[in-house]
Design an enzyme around this catalytic site. Structure first.
Site, PDB file in Angstrom:
ATOM      1  N   ASP A 196       0.832  -1.217  -0.028  1.00 16.09           N
ATOM      2  CA  ASP A 196      -0.132  -0.059   0.158  1.00 16.09           C
ATOM      3  C   ASP A 196       0.742   1.215   0.128  1.00 16.09           C
ATOM      4  O   ASP A 196       2.050   1.194   0.013  1.00 16.09           O
ATOM      5  CB  ASP A 196      -0.895   0.081   1.411  1.00 16.09           C
ATOM      6  CG  ASP A 196      -1.509   1.099   1.259  1.00 16.09           C
ATOM      7  OD1 ASP A 196      -2.327   1.637   0.155  1.00 16.09           O
ATOM      8  OD2 ASP A 196      -1.900   1.674   2.547  1.00 16.09           O
ATOM      9  N   SER A 197       0.302   2.395  -0.168  1.00 18.75           N
ATOM     10  CA  SER A 197       1.048   3.608  -0.158  1.00 18.75           C
ATOM     11  C   SER A 197       1.384   3.541   1.257  1.00 18.75           C
ATOM     12  O   SER A 197       2.508   4.437   1.586  1.00 18.75           O
ATOM     13  CB  SER A 197       0.282   4.746  -0.386  1.00 18.75           C
ATOM     14  OG  SER A 197      -0.926   4.782   0.706  1.00 18.75           O
ATOM     15  N   TYR A 242      -0.868   8.503  -2.225  1.00 19.90           N
ATOM     16  CA  TYR A 242      -0.843   8.389  -3.411  1.00 19.90           C
ATOM     17  C   TYR A 242      -2.090   8.968  -4.110  1.00 19.90           C
ATOM     18  O   TYR A 242      -2.196   9.436  -5.383  1.00 19.90           O
ATOM     19  CB  TYR A 242      -0.977   6.773  -3.628  1.00 19.90           C
ATOM     20  CG  TYR A 242       0.172   5.934  -3.737  1.00 19.90           C
ATOM     21  CD1 TYR A 242       1.239   6.510  -3.290  1.00 19.90           C
ATOM     22  CD2 TYR A 242       0.043   4.612  -4.029  1.00 19.90           C
ATOM     23  CE1 TYR A 242       2.606   5.751  -3.183  1.00 19.90           C
ATOM     24  CE2 TYR A 242       1.309   3.713  -4.320  1.00 19.90           C
ATOM     25  CZ  TYR A 242       2.493   4.439  -3.701  1.00 19.90           C
ATOM     26  OH  TYR A 242       3.791   3.612  -3.540  1.00 19.90           O
ATOM     27  N   GLY A 243      -3.218   9.091  -3.407  1.00 19.95           N
ATOM     28  CA  GLY A 243      -4.370   9.612  -3.697  1.00 19.95           C
ATOM     29  C   GLY A 243      -4.620  11.007  -4.238  1.00 19.95           C
ATOM     30  O   GLY A 243      -5.537  11.404  -4.995  1.00 19.95           O
ATOM     31  N   CYS A 263     -10.838   3.282   0.676  1.00 16.27           N
ATOM     32  CA  CYS A 263      -9.537   3.571   0.779  1.00 16.27           C
ATOM     33  C   CYS A 263      -9.106   2.498   2.117  1.00 16.27           C
ATOM     34  O   CYS A 263      -9.943   2.790   2.814  1.00 16.27           O
ATOM     35  CB  CYS A 263      -9.169   4.996   0.848  1.00 16.27           C
ATOM     36  SG  CYS A 263      -7.468   5.123   1.740  1.00 16.27           S
ATOM     37  N   THR A 264      -8.109   2.033   1.733  1.00 13.65           N
ATOM     38  CA  THR A 264      -7.702   0.898   2.894  1.00 13.65           C
ATOM     39  C   THR A 264      -7.320   1.695   4.152  1.00 13.65           C
ATOM     40  O   THR A 264      -7.011   1.035   5.274  1.00 13.65           O
ATOM     41  CB  THR A 264      -6.784   0.129   2.607  1.00 13.65           C
ATOM     42  OG1 THR A 264      -5.512   0.681   2.012  1.00 13.65           O
ATOM     43  CG2 THR A 264      -7.237  -0.819   1.453  1.00 13.65           C
ATOM     44  N   HIS A 265      -7.006   2.831   4.301  1.00 18.87           N
ATOM     45  CA  HIS A 265      -6.712   3.618   5.393  1.00 18.87           C
ATOM     46  C   HIS A 265      -7.960   3.883   6.107  1.00 18.87           C
ATOM     47  O   HIS A 265      -7.926   3.714   7.498  1.00 18.87           O
ATOM     48  CB  HIS A 265      -6.170   5.186   5.265  1.00 18.87           C
ATOM     49  CG  HIS A 265      -4.571   5.020   4.672  1.00 18.87           C
ATOM     50  ND1 HIS A 265      -4.252   4.484   3.492  1.00 18.87           N
ATOM     51  CD2 HIS A 265      -3.534   5.508   5.302  1.00 18.87           C
ATOM     52  CE1 HIS A 265      -2.891   4.703   3.592  1.00 18.87           C
ATOM     53  NE2 HIS A 265      -2.416   5.282   4.618  1.00 18.87           N
ATOM     54  N   CYS A 275      -4.270  -1.323  -1.729  1.00 22.51           N
ATOM     55  CA  CYS A 275      -4.732   0.234  -2.151  1.00 22.51           C
ATOM     56  C   CYS A 275      -5.526   0.387  -3.296  1.00 22.51           C
ATOM     57  O   CYS A 275      -5.196   0.038  -4.338  1.00 22.51           O
ATOM     58  CB  CYS A 275      -3.227   0.854  -2.258  1.00 22.51           C
ATOM     59  SG  CYS A 275      -3.356   2.481  -2.769  1.00 22.51           S
ATOM     60  N   ASN A 276      -6.611   0.696  -3.125  1.00 21.91           N
ATOM     61  CA  ASN A 276      -7.678   1.217  -3.808  1.00 21.91           C
ATOM     62  C   ASN A 276      -6.961   1.988  -5.136  1.00 21.91           C
ATOM     63  O   ASN A 276      -7.508   1.950  -6.071  1.00 21.91           O
ATOM     64  CB  ASN A 276      -8.900   1.804  -3.402  1.00 21.91           C
ATOM     65  CG  ASN A 276      -9.524   0.888  -2.566  1.00 21.91           C
ATOM     66  OD1 ASN A 276     -10.512   0.236  -2.782  1.00 21.91           O
ATOM     67  ND2 ASN A 276      -8.967   0.625  -1.129  1.00 21.91           N
ATOM     68  N   THR A 277      -6.289   2.889  -4.523  1.00 17.98           N
ATOM     69  CA  THR A 277      -5.971   4.189  -5.712  1.00 17.98           C
ATOM     70  C   THR A 277      -4.890   3.400  -6.654  1.00 17.98           C
ATOM     71  O   THR A 277      -4.996   3.453  -7.816  1.00 17.98           O
ATOM     72  CB  THR A 277      -5.040   5.046  -4.988  1.00 17.98           C
ATOM     73  OG1 THR A 277      -5.850   5.561  -3.712  1.00 17.98           O
ATOM     74  CG2 THR A 277      -4.650   6.402  -5.574  1.00 17.98           C
TER      75      THR A 277
HETATM   76  N1  DGL Z   1      -4.749   3.336   1.085  1.00 19.56           N
HETATM   77  C1  DGL Z   1      -4.876   3.912  -0.217  1.00 19.56           C
HETATM   78  C2  DGL Z   1      -6.164   3.321  -0.871  1.00 19.56           C
HETATM   79  O1  DGL Z   1      -6.712   2.264  -0.579  1.00 19.56           O
HETATM   80  C3  DGL Z   1      -4.558   5.206  -0.662  1.00 19.56           C
HETATM   81  C4  DGL Z   1      -4.125   6.303   0.538  1.00 19.56           C
HETATM   82  C5  DGL Z   1      -3.332   7.314  -0.111  1.00 19.56           C
HETATM   83  O2  DGL Z   1      -2.167   6.854  -0.304  1.00 19.56           O
HETATM   84  O3  DGL Z   1      -3.986   8.424  -0.512  1.00 19.56           O
HETATM   85  O4  DGL Z   1      -6.676   4.064  -1.790  1.00 19.56           O
END
Ligand code: DGL
Length: 264
Positions: free
Chosen positions: A12-13, A44-45, A185-187, A75-77
């Protein structure tokens, strides 16, 4: 190398992927996992798609230095921006990516769904295709959450800062009749309870965890690569920050996830 000694690589990011990792570890307790967080380059987003592709390729190259039998983009992004490119570059290894669980929310009978995600995830084609598939009979609202992953990345115990930002972001939706929220988003599963607190009624939350676990299981089965070990696998943590404090932070987030994040 035999399959018992191979690992599943997860990236992930940053800390967000640890939510996915903890759920995968519940599904596959006997598998080994190598987690790599790109906290040096998070978030990353808010970046350009091309930059996320470049960063994701770099992380996958690092994961391939380990004996891995599959890679999970937690990471969805990065899934939205880079999964196709990664699959083309590395066709010999299964690559599975987490995605916003919009289908699951619609199939559950939800009438008014809020999808929370990063700016990039919500503007890319992958999500917008999904949206056009499901938006005819269901009200679907999108909410990009700039700054939220950054705060979660720093410290989830700083609840005041997180609550303030969530309140600001969610304000326009608190009086809408939202019944479900897709955590895209996984966060965000790390702050699910703080999101719930802002609403007067019980919200149904959805994540892509089950989808990713099922795909991983299928791909490993197809390659006869699921472990036969009867004992628990090991989990190794790495960060692009190459800093022991960051690794300790990852381990703390993993403990938090094991206790608080259930598969939804
Ligand atoms: N955890 C990441 C996601 O699922 C992105 C968070 C980020 O880095 O912006 O999209």
């Amino acid at each position: 190398m035999d399959k018992e000694n191979l690992s599943v690589g997860v990236f992930d990011s940053g800390v967000g992927g640890i939510s996915t990792l903890s759920v995968l570890n519940q599904y596959f307790p006997n598998e080994n996992f190598v987690f790599l967080g790109d906290s040096l380059n998070a978030p990353y987003g808010d970046k350009e798609k091309s930059k996320v592709i470049q960063l994701s390729e770099n992380i996958v190259n690092q994961l391939l230095q380990f004996p891995v039998k599959a890679i999970v983009i937690a990471c969805n992004t990065a899934t939205s921006a880079a999964k196709n490119e990664l699959c083309e570059l590395y066709p010999y290894i299964p690559i599975i990516g987490i995605e916003p669980a919009l289908k699951k929310a619609v199939d559950s009978g939800s009438q008014s769904i809020l999808v929370m995600g990063t700016k990039l995830t919500l503007e890319l084609e992958k999500f917008n295709k999904l949206l056009s598939q499901y938006s005819s009979n269901t009200a679907i609202h999108r909410l990009a959450c700039p700054g939220l992953a950054d705060l979660i990345e720093q410290d989830i115990s700083d609840t005041d800062a997180i609550d303030q930002l969530l309140e600001k972001l969610l304000k326009p939706f608190l009086n809408e009749d939202i019944d479900s929220i897709v955590l895209g988003c996984t966060h965000y599963p790390f702050v699910k309870d703080r999101i719930q607190k802002l609403f007067d009624k019980e919200i149904n939350f959805f994540t892509g965890f089950t989808g990713v676990a099922k795909q991983l299981e299928q791909q490993l089965k197809d390659k006869d690569a699921l472990t036969n070990r009867n004992s628990r696998g090991r989990i190794e943590f790495f960060s692009s920050k190459k800093d022991n404090d960051e690794i300790q932070l990852y381990k703390n987030y993993f403990e938090f996830a094991v206790e608080n994040i259930r598969n939804v």
